[in-house]
Design a protein around this motif. Structure first.
Motif, PDB file in Angstrom:
ATOM      1  N   LYS A  71      32.151  77.740  82.375  1.00 41.72           N
ATOM      2  CA  LYS A  71      32.718  76.764  81.439  1.00 41.72           C
ATOM      3  C   LYS A  71      34.176  76.480  81.784  1.00 41.72           C
ATOM      4  N   ALA A  72      34.934  77.516  82.121  1.00 42.45           N
ATOM      5  CA  ALA A  72      36.344  77.339  82.474  1.00 42.45           C
ATOM      6  C   ALA A  72      36.484  76.495  83.746  1.00 42.45           C
ATOM      7  N   TRP A  99      34.275  74.308  84.858  1.00 41.15           N
ATOM      8  CA  TRP A  99      33.853  72.952  84.489  1.00 41.15           C
ATOM      9  C   TRP A  99      35.000  72.202  83.807  1.00 41.15           C
ATOM     10  N   GLU A 100      35.613  72.838  82.813  1.00 38.15           N
ATOM     11  CA  GLU A 100      36.687  72.179  82.065  1.00 38.15           C
ATOM     12  C   GLU A 100      37.868  71.844  82.969  1.00 38.15           C
ATOM     13  N   LYS A 147      37.524  62.853  79.826  1.00 38.02           N
ATOM     14  CA  LYS A 147      37.797  63.476  78.528  1.00 38.02           C
ATOM     15  C   LYS A 147      36.595  64.238  78.060  1.00 38.02           C
ATOM     16  N   TYR A 200      26.519  74.804  82.832  1.00 38.91           N
ATOM     17  CA  TYR A 200      27.093  73.904  83.815  1.00 38.91           C
ATOM     18  C   TYR A 200      26.654  74.346  85.206  1.00 38.91           C
ATOM     19  N   VAL A 208      36.863  68.849  85.148  1.00 38.10           N
ATOM     20  CA  VAL A 208      36.863  67.630  84.340  1.00 38.10           C
ATOM     21  C   VAL A 208      38.295  67.088  84.210  1.00 38.10           C
ATOM     22  N   THR A 209      39.285  67.970  84.093  1.00 38.06           N
ATOM     23  CA  THR A 209      40.664  67.495  84.041  1.00 38.06           C
ATOM     24  C   THR A 209      41.079  66.872  85.371  1.00 38.06           C
TER      25      THR A 209
END
Length: 154
Positions: free
Chosen positions: A141-142, A144-145, A154, A3, A148-149
């Motif tokens: 990754k954390a 990015w996630e 989703k 990412y 995204v929230t």
């Protein structure tokens, strides 16, 4: 899958410009920082997801998601005599500047830099660090996630 975050001045290429381009793709040209170049040349791969950030504007922040399509290649603008990104020291045999091609995945709601600073989960996000000017940066990754929230994706 990795990412990333890429920054663009909206007067150069905005998320709306990208949406209007043929096939909604563009060569991510004009990066003239060695660390950012190295990220594109050595670490970015086809399929990696990228936050599209508007910088040097009234409302800096996230405006969309793009993805890397294809392998890194020499930035064609370094060879163009009429380009502001022309580099007379670079040759086709030994290019100095590399780039990747990106494709629009989705224009998202805007998230302001000030809002991102409110979240402890993003305390280490490189774009939020004092003095950060890098136009290409890694996103964990954390991170990015979490983003995204915030984008309600989703």
């Amino acid at each position: 899958m990795q990412y990333w975050l890429i920054k663009s001045e909206p007067t150069e290429i905005s998320i709306d410009d990208l949406a209007k381009f043929p096939k909604q793709t563009v060569e991510w040209f004009g990066v003239r920082n060695y660390q950012a170049r190295n990220f594109m040349r050595d670490s970015m791969h086809s399929g990696d997801l990228v936050l599209f950030w508007h910088s040097s504007c009234k409302e800096p922040g996230i405006y969309g998601i793009v993805k890397v399509i294809g392998a890194a290649h020499p930035d064609s603008h370094q060879f163009d005599l009429n380009s502001e990104y022309y580099d007379p020291t670079s040759t086709r045999e030994n290019p100095r500047w590399w780039c990747v091609d990106i494709k629009l995945v989705q224009k998202t709601k805007y998230i302001a830099i000030q809002k991102l600073r409110d979240y402890l989960e993003l305390a280490n996000l490189q774009v939020l660090q004092k003095g950060n000017r890098l136009s290409v940066s890694k996103v964990s990754k954390a991170e990015w996630e979490f983003i995204v929230t915030l984008l309600d994706l989703k």
